[in-house]
Motif scaffolding. Structure first.
Motif, short mmCIF file in Angstrom:
data_model
loop_
_atom_site.label_atom_id
_atom_site.label_comp_id
_atom_site.label_asym_id
_atom_site.label_seq_id
_atom_site.Cartn_x
_atom_site.Cartn_y
_atom_site.Cartn_z
N ALA A 124 -1.31 23.57 -2.46
CA ALA A 124 -0.75 22.24 -2.67
C ALA A 124 -1.85 21.19 -2.55
O ALA A 124 -2.65 21.26 -1.63
CB ALA A 124 0.35 21.96 -1.65
N LYS A 125 -1.88 20.26 -3.49
CA LYS A 125 -3.00 19.34 -3.54
C LYS A 125 -2.81 18.16 -2.58
O LYS A 125 -1.75 17.56 -2.50
CB LYS A 125 -3.17 18.82 -4.96
N ASN A 126 -3.85 17.88 -1.85
CA ASN A 126 -3.85 16.72 -0.96
C ASN A 126 -4.56 15.56 -1.63
O ASN A 126 -5.12 15.73 -2.71
CB ASN A 126 -4.55 17.09 0.34
N ASP A 127 -4.57 14.39 -0.98
CA ASP A 127 -5.27 13.27 -1.61
C ASP A 127 -6.66 13.06 -1.01
O ASP A 127 -7.37 12.15 -1.38
CB ASP A 127 -4.42 12.00 -1.57
N VAL A 128 -7.03 13.93 -0.05
CA VAL A 128 -8.37 13.86 0.52
C VAL A 128 -9.15 15.11 0.13
O VAL A 128 -8.64 16.21 0.21
CB VAL A 128 -8.32 13.76 2.07
N LEU A 129 -10.38 14.90 -0.32
CA LEU A 129 -11.24 16.03 -0.66
C LEU A 129 -12.46 16.02 0.25
O LEU A 129 -13.15 15.00 0.36
CB LEU A 129 -11.69 15.95 -2.13
N ILE A 130 -12.72 17.15 0.89
CA ILE A 130 -13.93 17.27 1.69
C ILE A 130 -14.98 18.01 0.86
O ILE A 130 -14.73 19.12 0.39
CB ILE A 130 -13.66 18.03 3.01
N ILE A 131 -16.11 17.36 0.66
CA ILE A 131 -17.19 17.94 -0.13
C ILE A 131 -18.23 18.53 0.82
O ILE A 131 -18.78 17.82 1.66
CB ILE A 131 -17.85 16.86 -1.02
N VAL A 132 -18.48 19.81 0.68
CA VAL A 132 -19.47 20.47 1.55
C VAL A 132 -20.61 21.01 0.71
O VAL A 132 -20.49 22.07 0.10
CB VAL A 132 -18.83 21.63 2.36
N PRO A 133 -21.73 20.26 0.61
CA PRO A 133 -22.87 20.80 -0.11
C PRO A 133 -23.55 21.87 0.74
O PRO A 133 -23.71 21.69 1.94
CB PRO A 133 -23.78 19.58 -0.28
#
Lengths: 125, 242
Positions: free
Chosen positions: B3-12
């Motif tokens: 289920a899609k949330n509205d916050v995305l955590i980007i981990v390079p």
């Protein structure tokens, strides 16, 4: 301009023209980057065949000494190199953009394929 | 996809096989209501397969090493395409505590700023031990603070949260060479509100800092130069931002 000087410059101009032409013919040089070199070769030939043009220009710019002519030459070559640096930067940016899009598309494709495999499994049951 | 949330955590992550599983499980444990995307920046170890094994995490693999700027920007492009309202950047080496992420997100939600940066120096007790690195970072922060007329204490912090407008801006253009300090200057020039909140960083879980001590001065000079030039760049004009 002595005869020997003229022969040397004609040789240089002809060499640049032939080399450029040959590189285009072998598809190693794109036309858009070749115009500059064709132009350089032609200008050299013109100078050697009609030295009066060169004298007229150097008189116009008050460049009577060899050192100042050398400086002009240096500026010309520098601007070419700078031009290429700009092109390289442009290509690096495009390459980055393409790499990023490719990676995101690959992710999308994988996700779709996995989804498809899942539905096929469910259908099979 | 979950289920899609509205916050995305980007981990390079670049060769973070030792720490990536820890970072991801910590994030899943301590941050609720957020999707996680790992950007594997052309790692030569098995970072991406470890990340996939954690489960519930999206993994994007870059075909070759783009560098931190290119990797993080891939995350912002992903956030833009996925229509996320908030994006958070968290390093894959484990130095950013997952427990601090919600604090940053909350500040964005309260609309306190467009960009919220986690600063390890606002707390005060987390001083850099190495003298040269402290000096370099101080000088850099002073220079940036001067340029953007706002106090910045931790310009090299890669722990930050941004709202949708900034996601659009960064997806479109992200500095390549020294993205953390440069993006502060560029975003400030675009008129975005920047805010620092205090966070406690952890010891690096594995691996070494990308800035080693001997290269410090060289790094500083280059960053300063880049930032100086950034001050004269035309700010982006984006019309399609949400």
């Amino acid at each position: 301009m002595t005869f020997l000087q003229r022969i040397l410059i004609i040789g240089a101009g002809a060499f640049i023209l032939v080399l450029t032409f040959e590189l285009i013919r072998r598809r190693k040089l794109n036309e858009e980057y070749s115009l500059l070199w064709l132009g350089t070769g032609i200008v050299l030939l013109l100078f050697a065949l009609f030295p009066s043009i060169l004298y007229y220009i150097s008189g116009l710019l008050h460049l009577h000494y060899l050192t100042t002519m050398l400086l002009a030459n240096f500026l010309f070559l520098t601007s070419i190199v700078l031009h290429f640096s700009v092109i390289i930067s442009q290509h690096t940016n495009r390459e980055t953009e393409l790499t990023q899009r490719l990676a995101i598309l690959e992710w999308k494709l994988n996700t779709l394929e996995r989804k498809k495999a899942c539905t096929e499994l469910e259908d099979g049951e | 996809m979950a289920a899609k949330n509205d916050v995305l955590i980007i981990v390079p992550a670049y060769n973070e096989a030792q720490s990536i599983a820890y970072v991801l499980t910590e994030l899943q444990k301590k941050v609720s209501g957020a999707d996680i995307v790992v950007i594997d920046d052309g790692s030569t170890d098995n970072t991406s397969s470890i990340a996939r094994a954690v489960g519930g995490v999206q993994v994007i693999v870059l075909p070759y090493n783009l560098g931190i700027g290119g990797a993080v920007q891939t995350g912002y492009k992903f956030a833009k395409e996925g229509d996320y309202s908030i994006a958070v950047q968290v390093d894959g080496d484990g130095q950013h505590p997952a427990g601090q992420v919600e604090k940053l997100v909350a500040a964005i939600r309260r609309n306190e700023a467009d960009v919220v940066i986690g600063s390890r120096y606002l707390v005060g007790n987390d001083e850099e031990k190495d003298f040269f690195r402290r000096l370099a970072k101080n000088l850099l922060s002073i220079a940036i603070s001067f340029f953007i007329k706002q106090r910045i204490t931790d310009s090299s912090s890669g722990l930050r949260a941004v709202n949708k407008k900034v996601i659009y801006s960064l997806a479109h253009s992200y500095p390549r060479d020294y993205p953390e300090p440069e993006s502060i200057v560029l975003l400030a020039r675009e008129g975005f509100r920047i805010k620092e909140v205090p966070v406690r960083m952890q010891e690096r879980f594995a691996g070494k800092s990308s800035i080693n001590r001997l290269k410090g001065i060289y790094y500083l000079v280059k960053v300063m130069l880049c930032i100086f030039v950034d001050m004269f760049k035309d700010p982006l004009q984006l019309v399609d931002a949400g």
